[in-house]
Design a protein around this motif. Structure first.
Motif, mmCIF file in Angstrom:
data_model
loop_
_atom_site.group_PDB
_atom_site.id
_atom_site.type_symbol
_atom_site.label_atom_id
_atom_site.label_comp_id
_atom_site.label_asym_id
_atom_site.label_seq_id
_atom_site.Cartn_x
_atom_site.Cartn_y
_atom_site.Cartn_z
ATOM 1 N N THR A 152 0.833 -1.204 0.000
ATOM 2 C CA THR A 152 0.000 0.000 0.000
ATOM 3 C C THR A 152 0.867 1.252 0.000
ATOM 4 O OG1 THR A 152 -1.872 -1.043 1.117
ATOM 5 C CG2 THR A 152 -1.662 1.339 1.364
ATOM 6 N N HIS A 153 0.545 2.175 -0.887
ATOM 7 C CA HIS A 153 1.178 3.496 -0.890
ATOM 8 C C HIS A 153 0.088 4.530 -1.138
ATOM 9 C CE1 HIS A 153 4.022 6.701 -1.294
ATOM 10 N NE2 HIS A 153 3.601 6.981 -2.526
ATOM 11 N N PHE A 154 -0.254 5.286 -0.087
ATOM 12 C CA PHE A 154 -1.298 6.295 -0.183
ATOM 13 C C PHE A 154 -0.659 7.683 -0.276
ATOM 14 C CE2 PHE A 154 -4.727 3.551 2.103
ATOM 15 C CZ PHE A 154 -5.037 2.966 0.890
ATOM 16 N N VAL A 155 -1.220 8.498 -1.148
ATOM 17 C CA VAL A 155 -0.731 9.862 -1.359
ATOM 18 C C VAL A 155 -1.790 10.882 -0.975
ATOM 19 C CG1 VAL A 155 0.297 11.449 -3.040
ATOM 20 C CG2 VAL A 155 0.691 8.981 -3.254
ATOM 21 N N SER A 156 -3.063 10.552 -1.217
ATOM 22 C CA SER A 156 -4.155 11.491 -0.950
ATOM 23 C C SER A 156 -5.070 10.952 0.145
ATOM 24 C CB SER A 156 -4.968 11.738 -2.230
ATOM 25 O OG SER A 156 -5.686 10.571 -2.592
ATOM 26 N N LEU A 160 -8.210 10.299 -4.495
ATOM 27 C CA LEU A 160 -7.999 10.772 -5.857
ATOM 28 C C LEU A 160 -6.626 10.296 -6.344
ATOM 29 C CD1 LEU A 160 -9.478 14.384 -5.624
ATOM 30 C CD2 LEU A 160 -10.538 12.331 -6.601
ATOM 31 N N ASP A 161 -6.466 10.240 -7.631
ATOM 32 C CA ASP A 161 -5.295 9.593 -8.225
ATOM 33 C C ASP A 161 -4.070 10.508 -8.200
ATOM 34 O OD1 ASP A 161 -6.781 7.263 -8.818
ATOM 35 O OD2 ASP A 161 -7.603 8.243 -10.595
ATOM 36 N N TRP A 162 -3.621 10.832 -7.007
ATOM 37 C CA TRP A 162 -2.424 11.650 -6.834
ATOM 38 C C TRP A 162 -1.184 10.766 -6.933
ATOM 39 C CZ3 TRP A 162 -3.508 15.225 -1.965
ATOM 40 C CH2 TRP A 162 -4.664 15.981 -2.201
ATOM 41 N N GLU A 163 -0.044 11.419 -7.140
ATOM 42 C CA GLU A 163 1.249 10.733 -7.144
ATOM 43 C C GLU A 163 2.260 11.575 -6.376
ATOM 44 O OE1 GLU A 163 2.755 9.495 -10.907
ATOM 45 O OE2 GLU A 163 0.826 8.714 -11.628
ATOM 46 N N ASP A 164 3.272 10.915 -5.836
ATOM 47 C CA ASP A 164 4.396 11.619 -5.245
ATOM 48 C C ASP A 164 5.684 10.966 -5.726
ATOM 49 O OD1 ASP A 164 4.658 9.284 -3.782
ATOM 50 O OD2 ASP A 164 4.038 10.152 -1.872
ATOM 51 N N ALA A 165 6.799 11.315 -5.110
ATOM 52 C CA ALA A 165 8.088 10.803 -5.564
ATOM 53 C C ALA A 165 8.201 9.294 -5.430
ATOM 54 C CB ALA A 165 9.215 11.481 -4.774
ATOM 55 N N GLU A 166 7.394 8.713 -4.545
ATOM 56 C CA GLU A 166 7.468 7.273 -4.312
ATOM 57 C C GLU A 166 6.479 6.481 -5.161
ATOM 58 O OE1 GLU A 166 7.575 6.141 -0.174
ATOM 59 O OE2 GLU A 166 8.349 8.119 0.366
ATOM 60 N N GLY A 167 5.637 7.173 -5.911
ATOM 61 C CA GLY A 167 4.735 6.461 -6.788
ATOM 62 C C GLY A 167 3.299 6.926 -6.708
ATOM 63 N N ALA A 168 2.424 6.167 -7.354
ATOM 64 C CA ALA A 168 1.000 6.503 -7.423
ATOM 65 C C ALA A 168 0.268 6.026 -6.175
ATOM 66 C CB ALA A 168 0.389 5.867 -8.668
ATOM 67 N N HIS A 169 -0.908 6.586 -5.983
ATOM 68 C CA HIS A 169 -1.794 6.195 -4.889
ATOM 69 C C HIS A 169 -2.418 4.840 -5.231
ATOM 70 C CE1 HIS A 169 -4.625 7.268 -1.532
ATOM 71 N NE2 HIS A 169 -5.363 6.365 -2.157
ATOM 72 N N GLU A 170 -1.974 3.776 -4.546
ATOM 73 C CA GLU A 170 -2.419 2.421 -4.865
ATOM 74 C C GLU A 170 -2.435 1.539 -3.625
ATOM 75 O OE1 GLU A 170 -0.819 1.621 -9.416
ATOM 76 O OE2 GLU A 170 0.561 1.262 -7.732
ATOM 77 N N THR A 171 -3.188 0.462 -3.731
ATOM 78 C CA THR A 171 -3.168 -0.588 -2.711
ATOM 79 C C THR A 171 -3.542 -1.900 -3.402
ATOM 80 O OG1 THR A 171 -3.927 -1.214 -0.491
ATOM 81 C CG2 THR A 171 -5.588 -0.315 -1.996
ATOM 82 N N THR A 172 -3.758 -2.930 -2.617
ATOM 83 C CA THR A 172 -4.235 -4.211 -3.145
ATOM 84 C C THR A 172 -5.548 -4.558 -2.458
ATOM 85 O OG1 THR A 172 -3.160 -5.567 -1.439
ATOM 86 C CG2 THR A 172 -1.844 -4.982 -3.383
#
Length: 399
Positions: A152-156, A160-172
């Motif tokens: 899991t990497h959450f940005v927002s 919403l489909d934000w991104e940061d230096a570590e990647g996109a807002h995603e999980t499983t």
């Protein structure tokens, strides 16, 4: 089990097939699901009962807000003031529509967050809790790791489909199910979370008292199946329709997560998949009580002595299971439960009662789920010169 003979010197490993009396129906797993990724989880144990691409990283839209809500409940207070910033008010629909500088109680805004899924509210709450959305995202990711999420990497805070230096807002799907399990089972604020997410309608005012807002719960699944407990929908163009939800039936609680479950014109696919997964869980899995052996025979103690023992006799101690003697597991007719037991073939004196001498490992479908120590049931002293001399003297007197 036969006595373990004193002349055997090595460790012994064997398996016990535990009898299970599962009353669940033999039901095939769900067939075709619309969701690209889906899981069904046992909320009590965290065990995944069904998995379709459950470890694939995908965008998850507003299902993110379950973590935003539980963090706000744990880190904030209901009466805490939340002010809508410029960043908050410029968020896209769906939004509450508050003006910049308008302030509210945090407790009220959590209904806006979870019932209507307002994106501006999510940002305002994040800023109130952590000072900025970036700082709040850091807290989200730390909490996700604490819960056991691996991908899991959450940005927002709003999904919403934000991104940061570590990647996109995603999980499983698996991680998303873990997050909801935490919200309803493990968090100290689980009751507050359930109260908010189960509320049908909520009206509240801003702190100035000059404007009221009304929210309606959009989790339609709450009225679709008996026992529906909580849930959160989500949609973005990237994520598609998503859903995470829970259902309770007696002692059983199931959690599902669905990602990429159709796009516009397929809005109802998530409800079809949800019903299929929950129905499978209800039909296929029942609780069963497993009872473990308490005694694993006796083992010889080399150079050991017990009260009343003759000089030519061998000391033996019982091996006993320590800890719980039974366990409840949610099982289907296809599950295989085994007890893998490791025992010593002999012991060396001295031996203390309660000392660990082996272990029993419970395996579910080949995976370790519990370990219990096997301990010595008696204290055994070691032979010494004075004891041997006394026994020889006793034999001499009997001649």
């Amino acid at each position: 089990m036969k006595k373990i003979k004193k002349y055997l010197l090595f460790w012994l490993l064997f398996l016990v097939i535990l009898p299970c009396f599962v009353r669940a129906e033999e039901m095939e797993e769900p067939g075709t699901l619309y969701a690209r990724s889906a899981v069904l989880m046992d909320a009590d144990s965290g065990r995944i009962l069904f998995d379709k691409n459950g470890e694939e990283k995908l965008a998850n839209a507003s299902t993110t807000k379950i973590l935003t809500c539980i963090l706000a409940l744990e880190k904030g207070e209901p009466e805490q003031e939340v002010v809508f910033s410029e960043e908050a008010v410029k968020q896209p629909e769906v939004h509450l529509g508050a003006a910049e500088g308008e302030n509210f109680h945090l407790g009220d805004l959590l209904y806006s967050l979870m019932l209507e899924s307002h994106n501006d509210t999510a940002v305002a709450v994040a800023e109130a809790i952590s000072g900025s959305t970036a700082a709040f995202a850091k807290a989200m990711n730390e909490k996700a790791k604490e819960i056991g999420c691996r991908e899991t990497h959450f940005v927002s805070p709003n999904g919403l489909d934000w991104e940061d230096a570590e990647g996109a807002h995603e999980t499983t799907a698996a991680d998303l199910a873990r997050i909801l399990r935490y919200c309803i089972q493990e968090s100290p604020k689980r009751e507050e979370f359930l109260k908010i997410t189960r509320t049908g309608e909520k009206t509240f005012f801003n702190l100035a008292g000059n404007r009221s807002y009304s929210c309606v719960n959009h989790n339609a699944f709450l009225s679709m199946m008996d026992g529906a407990l909580t849930g959160k929908t989500g949609f973005t163009g990237k994520a598609g329709y998503c859903y995470v939800g829970a259902l309770k039936d007696g002692e059983r609680t199931f959690v599902i997560a669905l990602l990429a479950c159709g796009w516009p014109n397929n809005k109802t696919y998530k409800w079809s998949d949800a019903r299929a997964l929950f129905s499978y869980g209800l039909s296929a899995y029942q609780y069963d009580t497993l009872t473990f052996p308490e005694n694993f025979g006796e083992v010889a103690v080399e150079e050991g002595i017990l009260p009343g023992q003759g000089i030519d006799e061998t000391a033996e101690v019982p091996l006993l299971l320590s800890g719980e003697k039974s366990l409840q597991l949610l099982l289907s007719g296809k599950d295989e439960v085994k007890l893998q037991v490791t025992l010593p073939r002999s012991l060396a004196a001295p031996v203390a009662a309660g000392e660990e001498e082996g272990k029993a490992v419970l395996l579910l479908n080949g995976e370790e789920i519990a370990v219990c120590p096997i301990t010595a049931g008696k204290t055994v002293k070691k032979k010494d010169f004075s004891w041997c001399f006394l026994k020889i003297f006793e034999q001499y007197l009997e001649l």
